[in-house]
Each structure stands twice: as structure tokens, then as C-alpha cells.
Design an enzyme around this catalytic site. Sequence first.
Site, PDB file in Angstrom:
ATOM      1  N   GLU A  25      -1.326  -1.838 -25.445  1.00 34.92           N
ATOM      2  CA  GLU A  25      -0.553  -3.073 -25.591  1.00 34.92           C
ATOM      3  C   GLU A  25       0.660  -2.742 -26.449  1.00 34.92           C
ATOM      4  O   GLU A  25       0.569  -2.661 -27.668  1.00 34.92           O
ATOM      5  CB  GLU A  25      -1.413  -4.172 -26.236  1.00 34.92           C
ATOM      6  N   CYS A  44       5.474  -9.013 -30.730  1.00 39.79           N
ATOM      7  CA  CYS A  44       5.739  -8.084 -29.617  1.00 39.79           C
ATOM      8  C   CYS A  44       6.334  -8.783 -28.406  1.00 39.79           C
ATOM      9  O   CYS A  44       6.984  -8.147 -27.575  1.00 39.79           O
ATOM     10  CB  CYS A  44       4.456  -7.357 -29.226  1.00 39.79           C
TER      11      CYS A  44
END
Length: 486
Positions: A207, A241
Site C-alpha cells: 500500500e 497517502c
Amino acid sequence: MSREQIAVERARKAFLTGRSKPLEIHQLKNLANFLVEKQSEIADAKKDLNKSEVGTQLYETLGLEGEIGLAVKKLKEWAAPRPVEKNLLTISDTVYIQPEPLGVVLVIGAWNYPWAVTIQPLIGAIAAGNACVVKPSEVCVHTAQVMETLLPLYIDKELYPVVTGGVMETQELLRQRFDHVFYTGNSAVGRLVMEAAAKHLTPVTLELGGKSPCYIDKNCDVPMACRRVTWGKYTNCGQTCIAPDYILCEPSIQEQVIQEVQKSIKAFYTENPKSCPDYGRIINQRHFKRIMAMSEGSTIAVGGDNDESECYIAPTVLRNVKPGSKVMQEEIFGPLLPIMTVSGLDEAIQTINQGEKPLALYVFSPDDKVIKRMIAETSSGGVLANDCLVHYSVSALPFGGVGNSGMGCYHGKFSFDQLSHLRACLIKQLKMEGVNDMRYPPHTAKKLGWARFFILKNPDLGWLARMGLLACLVVVAAVLLQNYFL
């Protein structure tokens, strides 16, 4: 033997006892109790990022409670055998997919949302019946200490050990053999994690991140769009993110976008964000210097204030940014919002496609055609139209990247599947051997013809079943007519 090696060996030994394989609902419930009962200790770890207690709950633990609740509710369904469509050769067989645990999973967390991105994969690992070694980020010192001290009081400390430490400890963990590695962080470290895992042929979930673009159509409600972009960008001081990394818009609305973002900054964080309890800080001085260096050479339209001693950078907007600017060369991961002007949708799509595939892509437009073109002609981990960040909260959507922004996905059932082996199962009976004659030597043209029929003809077996039932009903009706009415 290193501390890390001991933790992994104990976890594997515990896994081999089989005690993680039954549906671990009680472990999940214990984890939920931890999140509720130790809320003050969890919030006290706000020292790492200067988050408020309410902000910690809103952006971190609330979603975890929801994920656990969903897993507890759906676990029996997720873990059950999954029947699959049959063909003519297997019409009388039992054919299904059986999810089974992978074994020992390593979860390497990140520092920006240290609870959410560390515990959420753990939930999936527990639900899938795995043992799991938890490695919180060493950058969030206080959070790591809380995890190391308190998690073993609630969940099995042998099956789910917490290993703290820095780069050396993480490297030592990666030398061990795992059955899956789940890493959240940047792409540079992601490559190292993947390289280490490859030595054991261990699958990975990465991720990562990237420069998530945000296109604002000139025909949309610009004030509302900018309010949502401002929230998405400056939450957690831009250290998200999936934060919108930069804005693409036409020159005709650039000044309006700047003004509306400025209004929203003031509405959210007051005229002095530095004193606002809802505005955080950069994690450390190294990242402070990195972000400040990125702003060099760009024109500041809003903000720009900073204080290195407090790792404070004000919410900042940069105007007329060019593709070659420093701020456009890598993911910002901070409270700088560059605006690049484009001639329209075509150039926006071209600009997006010239970069690496991002983790998220945002488009603000009232026109479905614009939204559908953006989806059809670009690639990203996820797409969100007319809002920011909130797709992360939808457990029914897979969350993950593509290309440079990551591989694999999680959330809800996707976490369970990601950390399970979906085992193909086919059970035959030792009868009806005549059907198998076509596959046995000697091979002939006639046998090939039968094989071609059974393998290549794939009728709708659901339709066949309905026709079979109808035929049975006709026979029953005929018998009844003959016996009772004729």
C-alpha cells in the site's frame, strides 16, 4: 537468535497448533474492546502528530471499530465454502472454493495514520485465521510503545506479537520467512520489502502512494469543490497517502480556486492554524526540511508560514506551478497544494497519464460525461468524483494501488480474501467411470469428439436444472392425472 526471529518462530509454532484457524471472533471482539477501553492511551499517542483526541477517533479508531464489527458479523459467510459454476464434466461433482489461512503474516505499519494502517490489516489477518507479527512504525514512538505494551493484554501475544524497533529490526524481520508481507509506506521502501520477500517467494501487499491528481471542472460548484479539497488536502497536515496532491484546472478559475481554498482554510483552522487544535504538525524535522525544499521556486498564493522548531508548516497554496517544478517531482505528503493550469479535460487527462499511476484520482464536475471520461481514460488505485478521501471508509470497495502506487487491496471482505488462500476443491465419486473413457488411452478421433463436446460446450446449467425440474413436475402431474382423475 534475535528477538525478531524468536517472535516469528513463536508465532509459527502457535499457528501450527491450529488455535488460530477456528473463526477468531473472540480475538476480534477483544481487539474492539482494546480500542474502546484504551481510548485515552491511544489518544495520548497524539504526541507523535499533534492530533486531537477527537481527530484520532474520527480518522483512526472509528473506522477500525467498524471493520471489526463487519468482520464479526460476516466472518462465517466469508469463511464458508463458495460453490462455483460447473461444466458438463463436473455436473455430478462437488465443486467449490475453500478459503484457508496463509500462515504467518507480517504487517509493517506506517506513521501517518499509525493505528488505522497497522491494525486494519491485522483485523484481516485474524479474521482469515493467520498468525500475525505486527511491526508499527518506529517514527511514531509513542504509538509503537502503546501497541507493544497494551495489545498483548487483549489478544493472543504468541499468535499476534508486536515487534518494535527501527530499520535494523525491520530488516531482521524481513530476513525471516513469512507467508505474506503487508507493507504500508513509500514506493522506495516498498521495493526493498518486495525484494526481501522474493527470496522466500513470499507474496506481498504493498500500500504505497503517489501524486494523486485533482481535476476541477470550470462548470462545477467551485466553492463546494474547494471546501472538500481543502479538507482532503490539509487533514493530518497533508500527511495522507490519498490526499489530493495537486489541482488541475483551467486558468479562468485559478484565482477563484485560490480564494475559495483560502476561505475554507480559515473556516476550518481559524486565521492562525498554528494555534488550532485540529491542525497537526509534520512528523519530524527531516520531513519538514524535505517539504520546505519542495516549495522552492514556486509562487506562494496562500500560507507559507513555518516554524522548524515545532515542525509547523501552514496550509499553503502554490499558483501557476509548472510540470518541471520541484514540488511536482514526487509525492508531497505535506500541506502544500500546487495548482497547475490546463486548457481543459483533454490536457488534464494527458497530464495525469504522463505520470505514474496514482493511488487516488479526484474529479469535480457536474457532468457525468466528464467523470466517465476521466475514469475510462486514466488509471489509478481508486477514483472519487466530487469529494475526497471518503472512498477509504467504504468497506465494500477494495482499497489499494496499481503500478507504482502499490499492489493488492484490502478493507472488509477484500482483507479476508487478500490474506487467505482460496483453495480450489473438487470432490468426485468412485462411479460413472464410463464418462471418463474418453480421456483414457488409446486416444481416438471419436473420443476427441466427445471430449470436445463436454469441454467446449458450456450450457447454462442453471437453465438445464430448471428444465429438469419442469420435466419432473410434468411426470408427477401425469402420474397424478392417471391415478386420480382418469
